[in-house]
Design a protein around this motif. Structure first.
Motif, PDB file in Angstrom:
ATOM      1  N   SER A 169     -30.072  27.655 -19.492  1.00  0.00           N
ATOM      2  CA  SER A 169     -29.185  26.545 -19.846  1.00  0.00           C
ATOM      3  C   SER A 169     -29.496  26.133 -21.279  1.00  0.00           C
ATOM      4  O   SER A 169     -30.461  26.599 -21.878  1.00  0.00           O
ATOM      5  CB  SER A 169     -29.344  25.368 -18.869  1.00  0.00           C
TER       6      SER A 169
ATOM      7  N   GLY B 207     -24.714  26.304 -19.034  1.00  0.00           N
ATOM      8  CA  GLY B 207     -24.280  24.978 -19.445  1.00  0.00           C
ATOM      9  C   GLY B 207     -25.473  24.174 -19.909  1.00  0.00           C
ATOM     10  O   GLY B 207     -26.580  24.697 -20.067  1.00  0.00           O
ATOM     11  N   GLN B 208     -25.269  22.893 -20.134  1.00  0.00           N
ATOM     12  CA  GLN B 208     -26.346  22.039 -20.625  1.00  0.00           C
ATOM     13  C   GLN B 208     -27.381  21.788 -19.533  1.00  0.00           C
ATOM     14  O   GLN B 208     -27.058  21.745 -18.338  1.00  0.00           O
ATOM     15  CB  GLN B 208     -25.774  20.713 -21.125  1.00  0.00           C
ATOM     16  N   HIS B 209     -28.640  21.615 -19.953  1.00  0.00           N
ATOM     17  CA  HIS B 209     -29.732  21.426 -18.997  1.00  0.00           C
ATOM     18  C   HIS B 209     -29.409  20.364 -17.946  1.00  0.00           C
ATOM     19  O   HIS B 209     -29.632  20.579 -16.751  1.00  0.00           O
ATOM     20  CB  HIS B 209     -31.026  20.978 -19.717  1.00  0.00           C
ATOM     21  N   SER B 210     -28.930  19.226 -18.399  1.00  0.00           N
ATOM     22  CA  SER B 210     -28.770  18.066 -17.514  1.00  0.00           C
ATOM     23  C   SER B 210     -27.403  17.971 -16.854  1.00  0.00           C
ATOM     24  O   SER B 210     -27.166  17.058 -16.061  1.00  0.00           O
ATOM     25  CB  SER B 210     -29.034  16.776 -18.305  1.00  0.00           C
ATOM     26  N   ASP B 211     -26.507  18.883 -17.160  1.00  0.00           N
ATOM     27  CA  ASP B 211     -25.169  18.845 -16.579  1.00  0.00           C
ATOM     28  C   ASP B 211     -25.235  19.359 -15.142  1.00  0.00           C
ATOM     29  O   ASP B 211     -25.629  20.498 -14.902  1.00  0.00           O
ATOM     30  CB  ASP B 211     -24.224  19.722 -17.410  1.00  0.00           C
ATOM     31  N   PRO B 212     -24.870  18.535 -14.146  1.00  0.00           N
ATOM     32  CA  PRO B 212     -24.959  18.989 -12.751  1.00  0.00           C
ATOM     33  C   PRO B 212     -24.085  20.199 -12.452  1.00  0.00           C
ATOM     34  O   PRO B 212     -24.339  20.928 -11.493  1.00  0.00           O
ATOM     35  CB  PRO B 212     -24.526  17.758 -11.947  1.00  0.00           C
ATOM     36  N   ARG B 213     -23.055  20.441 -13.271  1.00  0.00           N
ATOM     37  CA  ARG B 213     -22.190  21.598 -13.043  1.00  0.00           C
ATOM     38  C   ARG B 213     -22.889  22.905 -13.369  1.00  0.00           C
ATOM     39  O   ARG B 213     -22.437  23.982 -12.941  1.00  0.00           O
ATOM     40  CB  ARG B 213     -20.920  21.478 -13.880  1.00  0.00           C
ATOM     41  N   THR B 214     -23.973  22.865 -14.129  1.00  0.00           N
ATOM     42  CA  THR B 214     -24.651  24.088 -14.542  1.00  0.00           C
ATOM     43  C   THR B 214     -25.138  24.883 -13.333  1.00  0.00           C
ATOM     44  O   THR B 214     -25.046  26.111 -13.304  1.00  0.00           O
ATOM     45  CB  THR B 214     -25.814  23.755 -15.486  1.00  0.00           C
TER      46      THR B 214
ATOM     47  N   THR C  61     -20.100  25.377 -22.505  1.00  0.00           N
ATOM     48  CA  THR C  61     -19.507  26.026 -21.347  1.00  0.00           C
ATOM     49  C   THR C  61     -20.286  27.314 -21.098  1.00  0.00           C
ATOM     50  O   THR C  61     -21.012  27.791 -21.972  1.00  0.00           O
ATOM     51  CB  THR C  61     -18.026  26.335 -21.600  1.00  0.00           C
TER      52      THR C  61
ATOM     53  N   SER D 275     -18.585  20.360  -6.007  1.00  0.00           N
ATOM     54  CA  SER D 275     -19.400  20.383  -7.228  1.00  0.00           C
ATOM     55  C   SER D 275     -20.867  20.616  -6.961  1.00  0.00           C
ATOM     56  O   SER D 275     -21.644  20.789  -7.877  1.00  0.00           O
ATOM     57  CB  SER D 275     -19.236  19.059  -7.984  1.00  0.00           C
TER      58      SER D 275
ATOM     59  N   LEU E 199     -24.315  20.597 -25.563  1.00  0.00           N
ATOM     60  CA  LEU E 199     -23.184  20.774 -24.671  1.00  0.00           C
ATOM     61  C   LEU E 199     -22.651  22.196 -24.773  1.00  0.00           C
ATOM     62  O   LEU E 199     -22.569  22.767 -25.859  1.00  0.00           O
ATOM     63  CB  LEU E 199     -22.075  19.784 -25.015  1.00  0.00           C
TER      64      LEU E 199
END
Length: 410
Positions: free
Chosen positions: A139, A196-203, A145, A5, A143
């Protein structure tokens, strides 16, 4: 092969305020395309910078035989320091010929004007080489995808359609002054990725996968030199199951100063179905209702920006194939024969339409030919499109910079 991840710590960039303008360059000396990847054009969207740094480190550490050159660029460095979308004005809404001419002439009025001048100093030597592939990593505040956006010209499609994520058409046409829209009008390739979202680590991971896939699609990398390419494709595909392959923007809700405070109701996500008349936000005037049924896109859950939300609808891949055939055969010469349509009396490649006719079938035909920009002019509609020719030009407003100081790269 599966992917972790996050990348190794050594590939993570420093804090936002420490970013140089040019994050890095990589070339193995082989001829090929020039690819410019921009991150953080909005200062509260740093994930793209992390992904660019990660990919540059991967190529450098592995001595990968890249064709051409990859250049990583930081967007709004001053807004990055403040962790805000922008300081004075949205950097991705000011790329118009008039503004560029003013900035090139040395008239700097805002923080973002200076950012633009510094970005142009990096871009100009590359623009002179020939066609450049620009990839703009973003981003979202809500929320989401991953999905891609592109101006609807054929040269953009190979990059955008190489990814197993939705492609959104028309966003570059309803937003005035975007960086990619300006560069596309000069004849270059431009695709934006909303990771993805600004704070989502998956971005960061999604951006990394998208960038690697697009480097292969651009001809910069051979698939065999990215042994985990299938895993990167699977990473993106896994989070987009059931999403439409292609959408087009139907409506943009513009927030004016007198509308503030604009407050989006909680819980909306990209590609969520909303019904005509549904309340989706509140502003100073009262409840904000959706004008037509469609898919919610880019709801504003942040304090800055004049785009409240967008409404999209799915488009079939068959429609894309038909539009490609029509444009390749240059059948747009038939456009003036559409009912209620005539050529613009003063502007080439613009058409005037009777709104009583153009809002339904005729508008859809215009979209097939790439005429997605529409504006009202008195009692008529004027349709135009991005420059379809692939041969780049250096416009008059950049001549001063071409001859002058281009030293800002640090």
């Amino acid at each position: 092969m599966t992917l972790s991840s996050s990348g190794p710590p050594s590939t993570r960039p420093p804090s936002p305020g420490a970013h140089p303008r040019v994050l890095g360059r990589y070339s193995s000396g082989r001829p090929g395309p020039t690819v410019v990847c921009v991150g953080a054009l909005h200062g509260n969207e740093p994930a793209g910078l992390s992904a660019i740094s990660r990919v540059l480190a991967r190529l450098q550490d592995g001595g990968v035989p890249l064709r051409g050159e990859l250049v990583g660029v930081a967007g709004n460095r001053r807004a990055l320091i403040e962790e805000r979308r922008f300081v004075d004005r949205d950097l991705n809404r000011r790329w118009t010929p008039d503004n560029i001419a003013r900035i090139a002439a040395g008239t700097i009025e805002t923080s973002e004007d200076q950012e633009t001048r510094e970005l142009l100093a990096v871009f100009l030597p590359l623009l002179r080489r020939g066609p450049v592939h620009f990839i703009d990593l973003h981003s979202t505040s809500g929320l989401s995808t991953p999905f891609s956006c592109m101006a609807d010209v054929l040269r953009n499609r190979p990059l955008a359609l190489a990814l197993p994520i939705p492609v959104v058409l028309g966003l570059e046409e309803v937003i005035e002054g975007s960086m990619l829209g300006y560069l596309c009008d000069l004849g270059h390739v431009g695709v934006a990725i909303e990771g993805g979202q600004h704070s989502d680590p998956r971005t960061v991971d999604f951006h990394e996968s998208a960038l690697l896939l697009m480097l292969v699609a651009a001809g910069s990398l051979e698939a065999r030199h990215v042994p985990d390419l299938a895993a990167h494709r699977a990473r993106l595909a896994a989070v987009n199951s059931g999403m439409p392959a292609v959408c087009e923007i139907r409506h943009r809700h513009v927030i004016k100063a007198e509308d503030e405070p604009f407050v989006m109701l909680p819980g909306f996500v990209n590609f969520q179905i909303v019904e005509r008349g549904q309340v989706v936000a509140d502003d100073r005037r009262g409840s904000v209702r959706v004008p037509e049924t469609g898919l919610m896109m880019l709801p504003r859950y942040q304090g800055q920006g004049d785009d409240g939300y967008f409404i999209a609808r799915p488009v079939s891949r068959t429609a894309l194939r038909v539009s490609a055939a029509l444009r390749t055969l240059r059948l747009d010469v038939l456009v003036p024969w559409l009912p209620g349509v005539s050529r613009h009396p003063e502007r080439a490649d613009h058409y005037v339409a009777d709104p009583a006719v153009a809002r339904v079938a005729v508008e859809q035909v215009f979209h097939l030919f790439g005429y997605r920009h529409v504006r009202a002019d008195a009692e008529r509609l004027v349709f135009s499109r991005r420059r379809p020719a692939a041969r780049p030009v250096l416009p008059a407003e950049l001549q001063r910079l071409r001859e002058g100081d281009e030293t800002v790269e640090g």
